[in-house]
Scaffold this motif. Structure first.
Motif, PDB file in Angstrom:
ATOM      1  N   ARG A 128      -3.676 130.321 -94.385  1.00 60.05           N
ATOM      2  CA  ARG A 128      -3.295 129.972 -93.025  1.00 60.05           C
ATOM      3  C   ARG A 128      -4.529 129.504 -92.270  1.00 60.05           C
ATOM      4  NH1 ARG A 128       0.291 133.949 -89.719  1.00 60.05           N
ATOM      5  NH2 ARG A 128       0.675 132.631 -87.933  1.00 60.05           N
ATOM      6  N   LEU A 129      -4.346 128.506 -91.421  1.00 56.87           N
ATOM      7  CA  LEU A 129      -5.445 127.989 -90.607  1.00 56.87           C
ATOM      8  C   LEU A 129      -5.847 129.046 -89.579  1.00 56.87           C
ATOM      9  CD1 LEU A 129      -6.961 125.224 -90.271  1.00 56.87           C
ATOM     10  CD2 LEU A 129      -5.427 124.788 -88.353  1.00 56.87           C
ATOM     11  N   SER A 130      -7.145 129.272 -89.440  1.00 50.31           N
ATOM     12  CA  SER A 130      -7.631 130.195 -88.414  1.00 50.31           C
ATOM     13  C   SER A 130      -7.261 129.676 -87.032  1.00 50.31           C
ATOM     14  CB  SER A 130      -9.148 130.300 -88.524  1.00 50.31           C
ATOM     15  OG  SER A 130      -9.716 130.771 -87.324  1.00 50.31           O
ATOM     16  N   THR A 161      -4.656 115.539 -92.588  1.00 45.16           N
ATOM     17  CA  THR A 161      -4.357 116.129 -91.283  1.00 45.16           C
ATOM     18  C   THR A 161      -2.959 116.748 -91.280  1.00 45.16           C
ATOM     19  OG1 THR A 161      -5.793 114.478 -90.272  1.00 45.16           O
ATOM     20  CG2 THR A 161      -4.242 115.610 -88.811  1.00 45.16           C
ATOM     21  N   ALA A 162      -2.017 116.079 -91.923  1.00 43.57           N
ATOM     22  CA  ALA A 162      -0.656 116.617 -92.006  1.00 43.57           C
ATOM     23  C   ALA A 162      -0.649 117.955 -92.749  1.00 43.57           C
ATOM     24  CB  ALA A 162       0.264 115.609 -92.691  1.00 43.57           C
ATOM     25  N   HIS A 165      -1.797 120.580 -90.509  1.00 47.33           N
ATOM     26  CA  HIS A 165      -0.649 120.914 -89.661  1.00 47.33           C
ATOM     27  C   HIS A 165       0.217 121.985 -90.324  1.00 47.33           C
ATOM     28  CE1 HIS A 165       3.026 120.054 -87.165  1.00 47.33           C
ATOM     29  NE2 HIS A 165       3.595 120.497 -88.264  1.00 47.33           N
ATOM     30  N   ASP A 166       0.523 121.784 -91.591  1.00 43.14           N
ATOM     31  CA  ASP A 166       1.414 122.713 -92.283  1.00 43.14           C
ATOM     32  C   ASP A 166       0.806 124.101 -92.436  1.00 43.14           C
ATOM     33  OD1 ASP A 166       3.354 120.854 -92.430  1.00 43.14           O
ATOM     34  OD2 ASP A 166       3.628 120.976 -94.602  1.00 43.14           O
ATOM     35  N   ALA A 168      -0.628 125.747 -90.226  1.00 39.83           N
ATOM     36  CA  ALA A 168      -0.465 126.563 -89.016  1.00 39.83           C
ATOM     37  C   ALA A 168       0.413 127.772 -89.320  1.00 39.83           C
ATOM     38  CB  ALA A 168       0.143 125.726 -87.889  1.00 39.83           C
ATOM     39  N   ARG A 169       1.296 127.590 -90.292  1.00 37.67           N
ATOM     40  CA  ARG A 169       2.134 128.683 -90.784  1.00 37.67           C
ATOM     41  C   ARG A 169       1.523 129.160 -92.102  1.00 37.67           C
ATOM     42  NH1 ARG A 169       6.977 126.872 -88.345  1.00 37.67           N
ATOM     43  NH2 ARG A 169       6.262 124.826 -88.951  1.00 37.67           N
ATOM     44  N   PRO A 179       7.091 118.473 -97.107  1.00 36.38           N
ATOM     45  CA  PRO A 179       7.379 117.234 -97.833  1.00 36.38           C
ATOM     46  C   PRO A 179       6.344 116.131 -97.595  1.00 36.38           C
ATOM     47  CG  PRO A 179       8.588 117.271 -95.794  1.00 36.38           C
ATOM     48  CD  PRO A 179       7.611 118.414 -95.742  1.00 36.38           C
ATOM     49  N   ILE A 180       5.083 116.485 -97.371  1.00 36.24           N
ATOM     50  CA  ILE A 180       4.047 115.470 -97.175  1.00 36.24           C
ATOM     51  C   ILE A 180       3.826 114.717 -98.497  1.00 36.24           C
ATOM     52  CG2 ILE A 180       1.621 115.105 -96.529  1.00 36.24           C
ATOM     53  CD1 ILE A 180       1.822 117.896 -95.117  1.00 36.24           C
TER      54      ILE A 180
ATOM     55  N   ALA B 137      -3.922 125.663 -84.350  1.00 37.21           N
ATOM     56  CA  ALA B 137      -2.755 126.464 -84.700  1.00 37.21           C
ATOM     57  C   ALA B 137      -2.654 127.653 -83.763  1.00 37.21           C
ATOM     58  CB  ALA B 137      -2.882 126.956 -86.140  1.00 37.21           C
ATOM     59  N   THR B 142       1.441 123.967 -84.332  1.00 38.32           N
ATOM     60  CA  THR B 142       0.291 123.130 -84.027  1.00 38.32           C
ATOM     61  C   THR B 142       0.421 122.628 -82.598  1.00 38.32           C
ATOM     62  OG1 THR B 142       0.066 122.451 -86.334  1.00 38.32           O
ATOM     63  CG2 THR B 142      -0.973 121.048 -84.687  1.00 38.32           C
TER      64      THR B 142
END
Lengths: 482, 482
Positions: A128-130, A161-162, A165-166, A168-169, A179-180, B137, B142
């Motif tokens: 997960r992104l900090s 970047t997408a 984004h994902d 974040a969870r 589905p990137i 995030a 996001t």
């Protein structure tokens, strides 16, 4: 090299933009960056060749390592990793992740504390992104940084970047990309890079009460974990004229203020240790308000211009003529960017209204009478102080003319301003105590409201501090005040 | 409504999470948010119905407007837009852009100054993300924010984040989405939303010298353009114990310090106005260094604990028992989070080394002798002061025990700490002047290096200020010093 690593799967190494490696004699390399050159010895011809490739078009780490290993064996390889470590520690080594021969993301160290280490993703662990990591546009590129990280990641490709984004969870590596349109193994390698860069760091107990803007500011306004220019760089000296020492005086009528006899004060003031010992925050103001004469003496002792001068100041590239206007308190580089405004509710001899203190002529410049904005400022102050609005006498609002500092100082400009605000608070406390007035520094105010009330551009001048002043009432037992 | 707008192309309106609208009697609505309820009159049954829909599942703006227009004509429609404006101003209205019935991005006002206005993209103009806009995030989503904006954008879909990535480079609306799998008209509508949210703002002259971390910090640590909790919220009162007033004393030997006779100082100190007038930054230190006795008196007058007490402090939800330790200078909420460390190069009676000042017992706790870290700290200080390293006598490093502030104060914690640092600088300047010592506040230091040198977690305690102290040498003409 570990056997599981396929050649070409490793990072593509290159030198940071602006950095150059050149041979010097038979067995040395010179490293040029930021106008400086340092030389280091390299007696291994295979390593010299690898370094030349790094300094040129770059190369995959594993391929470079294999070349060195083939030519000079394990000893040469150890030297290779030593040189790679050296370049990384000096923040000059870029590690890029390529997909279909195009860069997806690049990791760049931004402090000598950055430690690169191989990492393996655990397929069943969630990443997960900090909450401290952030992306923004800089020089036409999207960068990912974090005050927890000693590196920066450039996201070259929108798919990278997408993927951020994902993240974040919290998700397992195999689930992150869906589905990137990015292959699962490429996504896994990108997540690995983000992990190595410190962007997926878990929250520790000591991070719990840090807010994003606070930690970012701490990390960027001090040395240790960034590569921004810092200190008195005068970086706008060729682009923008030096901001003036003083705000131009307003047209219209202004109110002359009482000037105390400074020599008399120097004889008759209480000893310094008495003033320091007696100083406290007082929120209990008297029914009979402060007088205009007291306000005059207070402002004279706190904020008047004590000395104006023009000086030819040395800069990194030459010198520049600047004007200065000292006040009775210290200011870094003598920039004196702070201005004083008075939001007056009750003061004997002065109408309710908003005023600017003109420190050169020691006068008050009226801005407005009683308006909604004035009421708003007083209302925020009474909430901040925890007292009834009718108790207030004079609210002193401190603004900063920001460019006066940021034109000269890089990275530390706003931090310097807040230290100046603290210096001014303590000066106000001491002067008020010596004058037997009631002082109380406040913790916050509304910068947008103040800019609107005084008619300034928020980015040029807005509020950075608030202070209550009045006549002393009964006993004040604000047990946990300043 | 403009004729060019297709129904369903408008934003999908809904209330912010946690907000509720409920009918009250026949012609009123009650608005609930954040534990507060406000009531407003609504005599139009079509608007009552539209508001009920907003407070329920939400609805497209154009469809809601058409319903009201059909039922009550232009007058009803005017009321509708009044209510929409009211909800928006109170930061309770979410405007979502939908694609294929799923939310792509949502715009949420975060201050009452947010002004929503219809915008048309110019097909031949290039749009570009502001360098102040940032994505991060938060709560598994996001978000896109900017200190230039009075709104926040939630990016629900990775394609929206990918489009923001592409806007790092200035581009025409038609070129922005390529090759992201998003229809061109949807991309255009998303760019419009970003424009309305203030994320594509052009750089103005007054923004030129602002750095990202400075402006973000200014906008978030003061009121005016965010919706974060702010001030003494005690938001961790149920999660974390109150941080202690004092660092536990170190084991091992410590060095007792001289205690001056405070009553004698209160009789014999120079008058306050003399000290204020004589105060200046002095970088010219004498060859004969400061003595341990002077260091003792200085620390006693600047930093000792003057009063320790325990208090039952009221919090928004009840009260909490906290301990306090006052010092001789003011501190917001009496938190006193600052610690003093001495990096000593030359002091008569004290070995070169690093020390912690224990303010309760008035002793020095040795941390290390001469080490690379100590040399590093002294070296950074000499560069910052612009003097030779051999000139230095005592470097006082100020750290913050951050949690002591952030446990209580939201949004303003670090700003408060820097004001405290300024307060302490001025206190040090005045005490040094009264003692005829040479004081010089510095502009910056290395927080990572200091944390390493004293062995603390950077996020728990690291440096926020630096101050030089020594014996006075010849004349000092540092023309633009503090």
């Amino acid at each position: 090299m570990r056997e599981t690593t396929r050649v070409g799967d490793s990072y593509f190494l290159s030198l940071r933009e602006g950095a150059r490696l050149t041979p010097k004699g038979a067995d040395q390399m010179a490293l040029h960056f930021g106008g400086r050159t340092s030389t280091f010895r390299c007696e291994s011809s295979a390593n010299l060749q690898a370094l030349r490739q790094l300094g040129g078009e770059g190369g995959f780490e594993d391929r470079l390592a294999q070349q060195v290993l083939a030519a000079e064996g394990p000893e040469g390889l150890a030297s290779f990793y030593y040189y790679i470590g050296l370049l990384s520690q000096r923040c000059l080594l870029r590690r890029s992740l390529l997909a279909d021969d195009r860069p997806l993301a690049t990791l760049i160290p931004i402090s000598s504390s950055f430690k690169y280490a191989p990492q393996e993703l655990e397929p069943d662990r969630e990443y997960r992104l900090s909450r401290f990591a952030f992306m923004r546009a800089e020089d036409s590129e999207t960068t990912l940084e974090s005050p927890l990280s000693h590196a920066r990641v450039v996201l070259h490709d929108w798919r990278a970047t997408a993927l951020v984004h994902d993240l974040a969870r919290a998700c397992r590596p195999a689930d992150a990309s869906d589905p990137i349109p990015i292959p699962e193994d490429t996504a896994a390698r990108l997540i690995t890079l983000l992990l190595q860069a410190g962007m997926l760091t878990d929250e520790t107990p000591s991070l719990r009460s840090w807010e994003f803007h606070d930690l970012l500011f701490h990390s960027r306004s001090r040395l240790g974990r960034h590569d921004l220019p810092i200190g008195g760089t005068y970086r706008f000296v060729d682009e923008l004229p030096p901001p003036l020492a003083l705000k131009p005086a307003a047209s219209g009528d202004s109110i002359p203020l009482y000037r105390p006899d400074l020599e008399k004060l120097k004889r008759e003031d209480p000893p310094f240790a008495c003033v320091q010992d007696a100083r406290r925050s007082i929120r209990d103001f008297a029914a009979k308000p402060i007088t205009l004469r007291q306000v005059g003496e207070f402002l004279y002792r706190v904020g008047r211009v004590t000395e104006g001068f023009t000086s030819d100041v040395p800069t990194p590239g030459g010198s520049v003529v600047m004007d200065f206007a000292r006040r009775p308190y210290p200011s870094g580089g003598a920039v004196y960017e702070l201005e004083l405004y008075l939001a007056v509710r009750a003061c004997e001899g002065l109408e309710t209204g908003l005023y600017h203190y003109e420190p050169r002529t020691h006068r008050l410049e009226p801005i407005s009478g009683r308006t909604d904005d004035l009421d708003g400022l007083l209302s925020v102050a009474s909430v901040s102080a925890g007292i009834a609005g009718e108790q207030l006498q004079v609210l002193i609002v401190i603004t900063s003319r920001f460019q006066r500092v940021s034109w000269k100082y890089a990275a530390t400009a706003y931090a310097l301003t807040l230290k100046h605000v603290g210096v001014l608070y303590q000066t106000m406390y001491m002067v008020a105590t010596a004058m037997q007035l009631a002082p109380c520094g406040l913790g916050c105010g509304d910068a947008d409201l103040l800019a609107r009330a005084i008619g300034t551009d928020y980015y040029e001048e807005s509020s950075v501090g608030e202070f209550l002043l009045g006549s002393i009432g009964g006993s004040d037992e604000g047990s946990e005040g300043h």
